[in-house]
Design an enzyme around this catalytic site. Structure first.
Site, PDB file in Angstrom:
ATOM      1  N   HIS A 278      10.884  -4.380  12.464  1.00 29.23           N
ATOM      2  CA  HIS A 278       9.470  -4.071  12.663  1.00 29.23           C
ATOM      3  C   HIS A 278       8.601  -5.052  11.895  1.00 29.23           C
ATOM      4  CE1 HIS A 278      10.529   0.439  13.562  1.00 29.23           C
ATOM      5  NE2 HIS A 278      10.786  -0.364  14.579  1.00 29.23           N
TER       6      HIS A 278
ATOM      7  N   ASN B 276       5.940  -8.215  12.894  1.00 34.18           N
ATOM      8  CA  ASN B 276       4.540  -8.212  12.466  1.00 34.18           C
ATOM      9  C   ASN B 276       4.124  -9.543  11.871  1.00 34.18           C
ATOM     10  OD1 ASN B 276       4.849  -4.786  11.278  1.00 34.18           O
ATOM     11  ND2 ASN B 276       4.349  -5.539  13.316  1.00 34.18           N
TER      12      ASN B 276
ATOM     13  N   GLN C  56       0.155   3.607  16.191  1.00 26.35           N
ATOM     14  CA  GLN C  56       1.214   4.506  15.716  1.00 26.35           C
ATOM     15  C   GLN C  56       2.345   4.572  16.736  1.00 26.35           C
ATOM     16  OE1 GLN C  56      -1.285   7.967  14.916  1.00 26.35           O
ATOM     17  NE2 GLN C  56      -1.161   7.551  12.720  1.00 26.35           N
TER      18      GLN C  56
ATOM     19  N   ARG D 202      10.083   1.630   9.808  1.00 23.77           N
ATOM     20  CA  ARG D 202      11.306   2.171   9.220  1.00 23.77           C
ATOM     21  C   ARG D 202      12.478   1.210   9.362  1.00 23.77           C
ATOM     22  NH1 ARG D 202      13.066   5.655  12.329  1.00 23.77           N
ATOM     23  NH2 ARG D 202      11.596   5.457  14.062  1.00 23.77           N
TER      24      ARG D 202
ATOM     25  N   TYR E 272       2.772  10.319  -0.578  1.00 25.47           N
ATOM     26  CA  TYR E 272       3.680   9.868   0.476  1.00 25.47           C
ATOM     27  C   TYR E 272       5.119  10.248   0.128  1.00 25.47           C
ATOM     28  CZ  TYR E 272       0.028   6.862   2.553  1.00 25.47           C
ATOM     29  OH  TYR E 272      -1.109   6.380   3.148  1.00 25.47           O
TER      30      TYR E 272
ATOM     31  N   ASP F 188       0.839  -1.203   0.000  1.00 24.13           N
ATOM     32  CA  ASP F 188       0.000   0.000   0.000  1.00 24.13           C
ATOM     33  C   ASP F 188       0.869   1.248   0.000  1.00 24.13           C
ATOM     34  OD1 ASP F 188      -2.870   1.237   0.800  1.00 24.13           O
ATOM     35  OD2 ASP F 188      -1.304   2.227   1.971  1.00 24.13           O
TER      36      ASP F 188
ATOM     37  N   LEU G  62      -1.189  -0.641  15.461  1.00 27.00           N
ATOM     38  CA  LEU G  62      -0.246  -0.673  16.581  1.00 27.00           C
ATOM     39  C   LEU G  62      -0.255   0.645  17.345  1.00 27.00           C
ATOM     40  CD1 LEU G  62       2.752  -2.501  14.861  1.00 27.00           C
ATOM     41  CD2 LEU G  62       0.775  -3.467  16.047  1.00 27.00           C
TER      42      LEU G  62
END
Length: 392
Positions: A315, A319, A243, A311, A80, A75, A241
């Site tokens: 991470h 997940n 943020q 980032r 962005y 996505d 999460l």
């Protein structure tokens, strides 16, 4: 039978050969996607002061790992990182020669040329047909592709008519530039009205909704989830999460001290209280607090594809591990007891909790309507449930 299977390519990779099993996007969209969607908002350096730093090398390593685990759902959006996110995703797909393996989602509506100050900005944003046309053309170029799997309107501008919107979106589908339509950050009544208009006029409908949802911010459950269930739409929640606000007690103290990464996000009491319950459950299961936070939304309702982004490579590695975390109904109730969520009128009227002083709850189906119960005992067909972790 064995020879028949060989004839149909039984030596091909199956779902069991990858870390993630695939799921149908929605009852109205048969494309198959990984249960997690990789969010690319952090991929770029233009907005690193706000989102934190993520180099191109790191972004590519994150996408490589996600892909290696069977991840095929990515996505991004036109604006962005001032367009760098789409550019990097496009470069990665080109260099890996895997465009057709990826279910690629992007968005239009946000002004994506704000970094070019000499241009008249007014029609580079919004939901209009012109904004849509120029944005999609720019996205296709940046992504180095000739089609977009899912195009979202990024947010509702309250000025574009439903006919203009749905006919313009349908034109993109007919042209082959877009395969499926999505909608983000838009009131439920607008989505329902738009889909009904599309049905009435033989146009393509919205098949997936994207919006903010997590265990401490449950407004999504008030009207969006019931609307999607009725419309046959999938759900792509972001902020699952919190943020970064779901923290262990130790992590929260350290973050307040160091204050790294993104410079926005809720730090209110619900996040603190919910974090305490998530940490308790995570410790009991030997998992990370974020694993339990993801498991919560994955196991609440069907067709949920959380958008996970970060980032750092670790991470996304964490997940993926969350897909194997199972929560019981009692554990979900314990999480939800951490702060009072009031679905409000008319939902609490229909459940009867508006009047009896009990904890406010929403009527989720015909069996929850208190006035119906007065008429007699009825056995109702249960609503579809979320997919449980494999092996559970």
């Amino acid at each position: 039978m064995a020879s028949l299977r060989r004839g149909f390519g039984s030596d091909q990779t199956t779902a069991s050969d990858t870390k993630m099993h695939y799921r149908q996007l929605a009852p109205t969209a048969s494309v198959r996607v990984s249960p997690l969607c990789l969010g690319a908002m952090n991929f770029g350096e233009a907005h690193k002061a706000r989102y934190g730093e993520c180099s191109k090398e790191t972004a590519f390593s994150i996408m490589d790992y996600f892909y290696s685990q069977g991840g095929n759902f990515i996505d991004t959006a036109n604006g962005y990182q001032a367009g760098e996110s789409e550019q990097w995703v496009g470069e990665w797909m080109k260099s890996r020669d895997n465009r057709d393996e990826i279910v690629l989602a992007t968005k239009y509506s946000t002004g994506y040329m704000n970094h070019e100050k000499d241009k008249i900005q007014i029609n580079y944003g919004g939901n209009s047909a012109k904004s849509m046309k120029v944005s999609v053309a720019a996205s296709l170029k940046k992504l180095q592709t000739n089609y977009i799997d899912i195009l979202y309107i990024h947010w509702w501008d309250y000025s574009t008519s439903i006919p203009e919107l749905m006919h313009s979106l349908n034109d993109l589908v007919v042209s082959g530039q877009v395969l499926y339509l999505g909608v983000s950050d838009t009131p439920a009544w607008v989505v329902s009205k738009a889909n009904q208009y599309a049905r009435d006029h033989g146009l393509r409908q919205f098949v997936i909704y994207q919006g903010m949802w997590n265990a401490a911010m449950r407004d999504f459950e008030r009207d969006i989830i019931p609307m999607c269930r009725d419309e046959g739409m999938g759900l792509a929640p972001y902020g699952t999460l919190g943020q970064g606000s779901f923290q262990t007690e130790e992590g929260r103290k350290q973050r307040e001290k160091d204050n790294p990464g993104r410079k926005f996000g809720a730090k209110s009491l619900p996040y603190v209280e919910v974090s305490k319950v998530l940490e308790k459950l995570a410790n009991a299961k030997g998992k990370a607090i974020t694993d339990v936070a993801l498991a919560y939304v994955l196991q609440k309702t069907p067709y949920v594809f959380p958008i996970v982004g970060g980032r750092k490579l670790e991470h996304i590695q964490g997940n993926v591990a969350a897909l194997q975390v199972a929560l019981s109904e009692a554990e979900v109730e314990e999480i939800e007891a951490a702060y009072p969520f009031d679905a409000g009128f008319p939902h609490t009227f229909l459940s009867g909790t508006l009047f009896d002083g009990a904890k406010p709850t929403a009527a989720q189906g015909p069996g929850d309507v208190f006035l119906t119960k007065w008429q007699g005992d009825i056995d109702w067909v249960e609503a579809p449930k979320a997919i449980r972790p494999s092996g559970q």
